[in-house]
Design a protein around this motif. Sequence first.
Motif, short mmCIF file in Angstrom:
data_model
loop_
_atom_site.label_atom_id
_atom_site.label_comp_id
_atom_site.label_asym_id
_atom_site.label_seq_id
_atom_site.Cartn_x
_atom_site.Cartn_y
_atom_site.Cartn_z
N TRP A 66 -6.01 0.48 -6.59
CA TRP A 66 -4.85 -0.25 -6.27
C TRP A 66 -4.04 -0.73 -7.55
O TRP A 66 -4.53 -1.74 -8.35
N THR A 112 -8.63 -7.20 -0.90
CA THR A 112 -8.60 -5.69 -1.18
C THR A 112 -9.82 -5.33 -0.05
O THR A 112 -9.85 -4.16 0.30
N GLU A 145 0.83 -1.38 -0.06
CA GLU A 145 -0.13 -0.20 -0.15
C GLU A 145 1.01 1.17 0.09
O GLU A 145 0.50 2.34 -0.60
#
Lengths: 322, 507
Positions: free
Chosen positions: B295, B118, B11
Amino acid sequence: MTIHLQQEPRTAGGGIDAAITDVLTLAWRAPFYRRRWGRRPSGAGTEALSRLPVIAVEDWQRAIRRDPAQVLAGMPALWTLVGCAGRDVWTPLAHADLVASSAQAASALRKAGIHDGDRIFSVLPAAPSSWNALPYLILRSDLAVEFLTVSLETLRLKPDLAAFPISRDPTVLLTSRQAMMELVQLIGALPSGARTVFYGDAADPDPGVSLAALPGCLAPGSRPSGTWCFDPFVMLPEIIVEGASSIEGASGAAGALLPVGDAPVGTTGSLVITTFSQAGPLIRVATGIRLQTPSPKTWISTSTSDIRGTQVARRASVTNAS
Amino acid sequence: MPMAYYEPGIECASAGDLRAAQDAALAGGLIRRAMASALYRSLWQAAGVDPDAVRQVDDLRRLPYISGSILRQAWATYDPDDILCTRDVRTWFATSGTTGAPKWTPYGRAEVDLLQRTALRVFYMCTGGTEGLRCLVFGTPAPFISDGAGYFSLFGQIERGVRIEYVLTSYSVEQARVALRLVTARRPDAIIAFPSVALRLAEMIVAEAPAGALAAYRKDHTLRNLAAVLATRVIQISARHVLGARVGIFAGETLAPFREPLSRSYGLEPFELYAMTEFPCFHLDCREHAGMHLWVDTCVPEVITHAELTREEVHGTAPQAIPLLDAPAGTTGELVLTTFTEALPLIRYRTSDLVEVVATDRCGCGRTHPRVRILGRRDDLINMGLIRFSTVELETRLQALPAEAAPAAWQIHIVREGYKPRPILQVVPGPGVDAARLATAAKQTLLDIPVLRAGCDVGIVLEPLVSIVDRIAEERTWSGKPRRVIDRSGTSAAASMPHPAGPGGRV
């Protein structure tokens, strides 16, 4: 109407007794049971269970309406609604229960004739119905099937959503009988070549129903040969023998209440269940479902699952050729 | 609330590491696997694509785009097994089919794993990852992905030993009522819902709280129920009193018009989630609320800028796309995705979603994945958030009206009263058409559209109005096409955007 239900003989007795002892210890944490039992269950296993009062399912529902925390013995992961003799019953399930429910659901589907490679066109209700969880439980299991799921709520708005699942040539149509009738009205025809597996309420006398839900359980039970079979580590059935005491009167009147496995063939009465949820077990809850113990026949379960702990442990095959 | 990451190494990875991860996914055989699908085979063969030559993000430009209509056409043309890139399909989800036939998407284990991973990321983003939270989830029943969203989150958390409590229900008012009796006692910390559904629920709570409290007290004379009755006499009970959630995750429609009323009604912090059925991955705006993090370790997002879209429409030239990681802040255009999924990877899929790149540098939350805002849709959609249908559907129904009630022209305006959308259909009567009869027929036509009827019935869309006009005030799109849908429903935030329109994240 009366249903037929049989219990796996107590050949696995030691395991069951330990499971009952554990679940009674757990249930004692819930204010709901403390209030009704008065004191901690004494003894162990089925003997301890036999001394506890029967509780009407309406009491369970009323307690949840007042304050759901009353019935909790552990942290719930999921609250689900389970149909029981025409009423919906809230059932809390723990994280470990969900893990175990995947294997139990796969086992029930196998007993209903669903196998690896099947392509299932399923018509399932929306959450919070326990049936809504079925494809997601199976996704986590070792049963390698393909789900194409629709709901009537959606099909009523867009019937063409059924076109693709039907074009996939499903091998199984998984539906309730009522949903199937509406499905036919909405889309005109059912998939050809698919065998139909009906799910429904355990109290449903329809002999075509081969998967049924019971309060306290997320995984369904199955009826492989006309008799309902629930994994004894998921649900332990007892019977209030007809003509004996009423449910209220059954408190302390153990003579009127028999484990289904011990009841003489053809005994008729109403179903009392004990379930093993780690969040909110149902202990001797009278369901209002009438049942009759069947003639002895081969117990076809090939394995059972131990729901204690977070891992599902396979047990040895259990067969009874009586 | 503490800052918490589920996968900090990913992340918060550097831009260089994220680019390297994308290149590695492409070099790892993604394109060769996709070439096995009938969806791409003939398209790429015609374009002379050598799948082994596509080994990094810059090479993607060698590949043609696909679109929703190409995807739909492929499912209609080929044997589905010839389209799939895996034999391990475990379940399918469908889009609602508002712009044509519903698009069904296969999910295997890899897709389920991606959803679960996710889901955990977004859960940590907005809740801080606290164990023991309680979530109330309103889904849409199968075959839509939001039916499974709660289960995917729950099972992902169980696998990682995070214990959260869920009540799952569906968007219908009846189901919500059933669940409400339970959740008012369980007091969820987080709500996951469509914004319009959450607000309809809030209205229901305000309207029904006094009578509900009284009925509960009459049934059960508990102190708790008595206190509830007394409370309804002193204050106006709102969702914040009944539920007390502190976090809301909202998807399926633009959050902007709903953000303030949601905060007010529930007293919660709203987060906007972006997801689509075709790509099983959840994207969320973080606590900085400056765009949704896409993402980029799960996909390669690109943007076709508005200038390129205009060139395409005017000159018919194939538009060029910029990798999102290279796009300057403020870039607007259509989002294109190449996904690292297995059952059916999307390669250069034009989503029709118009986005604004908010930033590609490190966010205040510490995450490095680029942030975008969803501005609207490119396709011809009458979009009222959760309730949407195609202009083609309306056109077909209007054309089917008898000659004496037929419109010569029409245009539909979406306005917002409070936070609720209202469709206003402007119609020009044809020669010899009785205006009153046309108005009645046109209104009935709108109400005959099942999804709009359902939206009106459950109270998330206001009843449509029909207005008879002499002529349609012509408006044109940025590329010069006449507009049939005029969307006036944006808030001030949305109105400042170049092309305000309805949809936001879609599920």
